[in-house]
Design a protein around this motif. Structure first.
Motif, PDB file in Angstrom:
ATOM      1  N   ALA A 162       0.003  -5.312  -3.451  1.00  5.31           N
ATOM      2  CA  ALA A 162      -0.594  -6.106  -2.377  1.00  5.31           C
ATOM      3  C   ALA A 162       0.363  -7.191  -1.915  1.00  5.31           C
ATOM      4  CB  ALA A 162      -1.907  -6.724  -2.853  1.00  5.31           C
ATOM      5  N   ASP A 165      -1.003 -11.029   2.334  1.00  8.04           N
ATOM      6  CA  ASP A 165      -2.246 -10.893   3.086  1.00  8.04           C
ATOM      7  C   ASP A 165      -3.306 -10.108   2.328  1.00  8.04           C
ATOM      8  OD1 ASP A 165      -1.051  -8.436   3.103  1.00  8.04           O
ATOM      9  OD2 ASP A 165      -1.075  -8.163   5.286  1.00  8.04           O
ATOM     10  N   GLN A 167      -3.186  -6.977   1.545  1.00  6.73           N
ATOM     11  CA  GLN A 167      -3.176  -5.547   1.885  1.00  6.73           C
ATOM     12  C   GLN A 167      -2.087  -4.822   1.105  1.00  6.73           C
ATOM     13  OE1 GLN A 167      -5.525  -4.096   3.867  1.00  6.73           O
ATOM     14  NE2 GLN A 167      -6.419  -6.169   3.768  1.00  6.73           N
TER      15      GLN A 167
END
Length: 608
Positions: A162, A165, A167
């Motif tokens: 990740a 952010d 993501q």
């Protein structure tokens, strides 16, 4: 009671430890963040590059694998040179000689692969420098590398590490150097330090002084080559033993300071030290399974893996204990009735020794507190099965890596059975992933059975004192142990001075360590860049009791098909032959015959 106390203590300690591991490996704040300045100095030394936001640059699976291989090759070469030239290097107060090249090669290969197969006796064949740099230091680096690959694999299953952010970054499996550093400084070193203090408290030596000389209570006369010698003193090798014993257990390494390993009172002096070491053997492997569920944020999946491993561990521990409680059929009528105490420390007894054997072969530890070669035939079979499975908790990190291959295979089989495209966490398992998984699975029987067959077919190489069923088991156990990165042995096999076993073993050690690690890492890297399919009512769930049962069945069937014939020819036949009572013929009907030559009685690898 000891067995229950061991498992209960491990579970109580492993759960919070696993949650802590998951937090710092996700980059979340923990109390160990005080080590950040120390870790940054290591990052600068290792040349780690950072992004503009302060995060370390990630690696693809290829980059991660290259970093793993390079680091291991580098420290392995250093260790090999230290072993080969230790006689001329410092920290050698006992004037230990250089190791032969083939023994240096085997020892270096053994310790960079987290196997710790020892074809030598450390107290007499290694200097303090070799013990500390070539042995103890590698016992920190190699388990850290195994755990690092496990977390890289988990990131691949999540779609990549990740970013800031939150993501996932497809293909990014993290940074190898950062992972190894954090796992060393925040986990292995602190836990090993605590265990070393506990062992020192119990009487394990912790000193840099040379060997000690003790006066015997009563002088002994020893005859060697028909020449009698009176001995009144004993030389006792010492050293910084506690530190090595601590990391050998915590890191599922297993290599001891002394040849008899933790069967000697100098490494394992009290029942409490025995309990501490038993707990240490499986503490981090179990904690990593707790960490797995928390790290993936799929606790049900972690519970499923933990359940399978715990069921196998409990079953094989029960089998080992019951096998050693039974009397040895080979000693029927020659010894008092009771459990099999041959090759065991009386202060521990058969139960504690069998428990240790089950734990040490269920992980890739390989340390011993008794002689496995003296176990009953079925007790030896139990240890072999644990290593054939190679994922009952397993080594630190690599236990789940080994099981992951079977997870992929089971998902593929289950998907075909229900007529759906096989998917793991929403990512399709296709031809490339299955080819890699198949190669990894087939490598095990190819190496173990192939090298065993070649050794047995070449009597000049076998170095076996026992040509019977147990002799086959000794050779099979050796190559099984080396493949499983375990390091325990049926010590009746003469591998120490054999060039064949040292060189062939070194090759197997390297292949069996890196191919089964890099293969799953490649699968995770390939999955990380695939599009995630949304979960529906028809999605195959991998965290259910049904999938757990299927996974366990696939593992047991595959290993049974691969290795059952070898076990039947070895330990099972040894047990059956030893259990058969001779048929007596009445004197009146017994035919006249000349007096035969007394048969040779073969007991556990030694002719007597």
């Amino acid at each position: 009671m000891t067995i229950f106390l061991t498992y209960a203590t491990v579970l109580l300690l492993a759960w919070p430890l696993g949650l802590y591991i998951a937090r710092f490996m996700r980059g979340e704040g923990t109390f160990s963040d005080v080590l950040n300045p120390v870790e940054r100095s290591f990052y600068r030394l290792l040349g780690v590059r950072f992004n503009a936001d302060g995060s370390a640059q990630g690696m693809t699976w290829q980059g991660y694998a290259k970093a793993l291989l390079f680091s291991n090759l580098f420290v392995g070469l250093i260790a090999l040179l230290i072993f080969a030239f230790q006689g001329t290097l410092p920290l050698n107060p006992d004037k230990v000689a250089n190791m032969p090249w083939w023994l240096s090669l085997n020892t270096a290969a053994s310790f960079i692969t987290n196997t710790n197969w020892q074809n030598y006796s450390g107290q007499s064949q290694l200097s303090y420098l070799s013990q500390m740099v070539g042995i103890t230091a590698l016992q920190v680096m190699t388990p850290a590398a195994g755990m690092a690959v496990m977390f890289a694999l988990l990131r691949g299953l999540m779609g990549g590490q990740a970013g800031r952010d939150g993501q996932p970054q497809a293909g990014n499996l993290g940074n190898y150097w950062v992972d190894v550093t954090r796992l060393s400084t925040r986990l292995l070193v602190p836990v090993a330090f605590v265990v070393a203090l506990l062992l020192t408290w119990q009487g394990v030596p912790s000193t840099f002084s040379s060997a000690k000389t003790a006066n015997l209570v009563e002088a002994q006369t020893i005859t060697v080559d028909k020449e009698a010698t009176t001995v009144s003193t004993q030389t006792i090798p010492v050293g910084p033993v506690a530190a090595l014993v601590a990391i050998k257990q915590i890191g599922t390494n297993g290599g001891g300071w002394y040849g008899p390993n933790s069967a000697t009172p100098l490494e394992n002096p009290t029942p409490l030290s025995n309990l501490i070491q038993c707990i240490s053997i499986i503490l981090i492997p179990v904690a990593l399974i707790f960490a797995l569920g928390a790290f993936l944020r799929r606790p049900r999946f972690g519970v499923m893996i933990m359940g399978i491993m715990s069921v196998m561990s409990a079953a094989l521990t029960f089998a080992a204990v019951m096998a050693e409680r039974a009397s040895n059929p080979a000693l029927a009528g020659l010894a008092a009735a009771g459990g099999n105490l041959e090759g065991k420390e009386v202060r521990f007894g058969s139960d504690a020794t069998a428990l240790w054997a089950a734990l040490t072969t269920g992980t890739s530890n390989g340390s011993v507190n008794g002689m496995h070669d003296s176990f009953s035939a079925l007790g030896g079979v139990t240890a072999q099965i644990s290593m054939f499975l190679n994922d009952i908790y397993g080594g630190v990190g690599v236990g789940f890596i080994n099981m992951f291959v079977f997870v992929v295979l089971t998902v593929f089989i289950a998907g075909l059975m229900v007529g759906r495209t096989p998917e793991l966490f929403g990512r399709k398992i296709e031809v490339r992933e299955m080819k890699i998984a198949s190669i990894v699975i087939l490598l095990q029987p190819l190496l173990i059975l192939g090298l065993t067959a070649f050794s047995l077919a070449t009597p000049s190489l076998t170095a076996n004192l026992n040509p019977g069923f147990h002799g086959l088991s000794e050779v099979l156990y050796a190559f099984n142990s080396m493949y499983a990165n375990n390091g325990s042995a049926f010590a009746g096999l003469g591998t120490g001075s054999s060039v064949w076993y040292n060189v062939a073993g070194a090759c197997e050690l390297i292949l069996a360590r890196y191919l089964p690690i890099i293969g799953p890492l490649a699968i995770a890297g390939l999955l990380s860049v695939k599009k995630v399919s949304p979960e529906t009512s028809g999605t195959l769930r991998v965290d259910t009791p049904v999938f757990a049962t299927t996974l366990l069945t696939v593992m047991l069937l595959l290993q049974l098909l691969n290795f059952a014939p070898a076990l039947v020819l070895g330990g099972v036949s040894e047990h059956l032959v030893g259990s058969v009572k001779p048929v007596t013929t009445p004197a009146a009907t017994r035919p006249a015959q000349t007096r035969p030559t007394p048969p040779q009685l073969v007991l556990n690898g030694a002719s007597k």
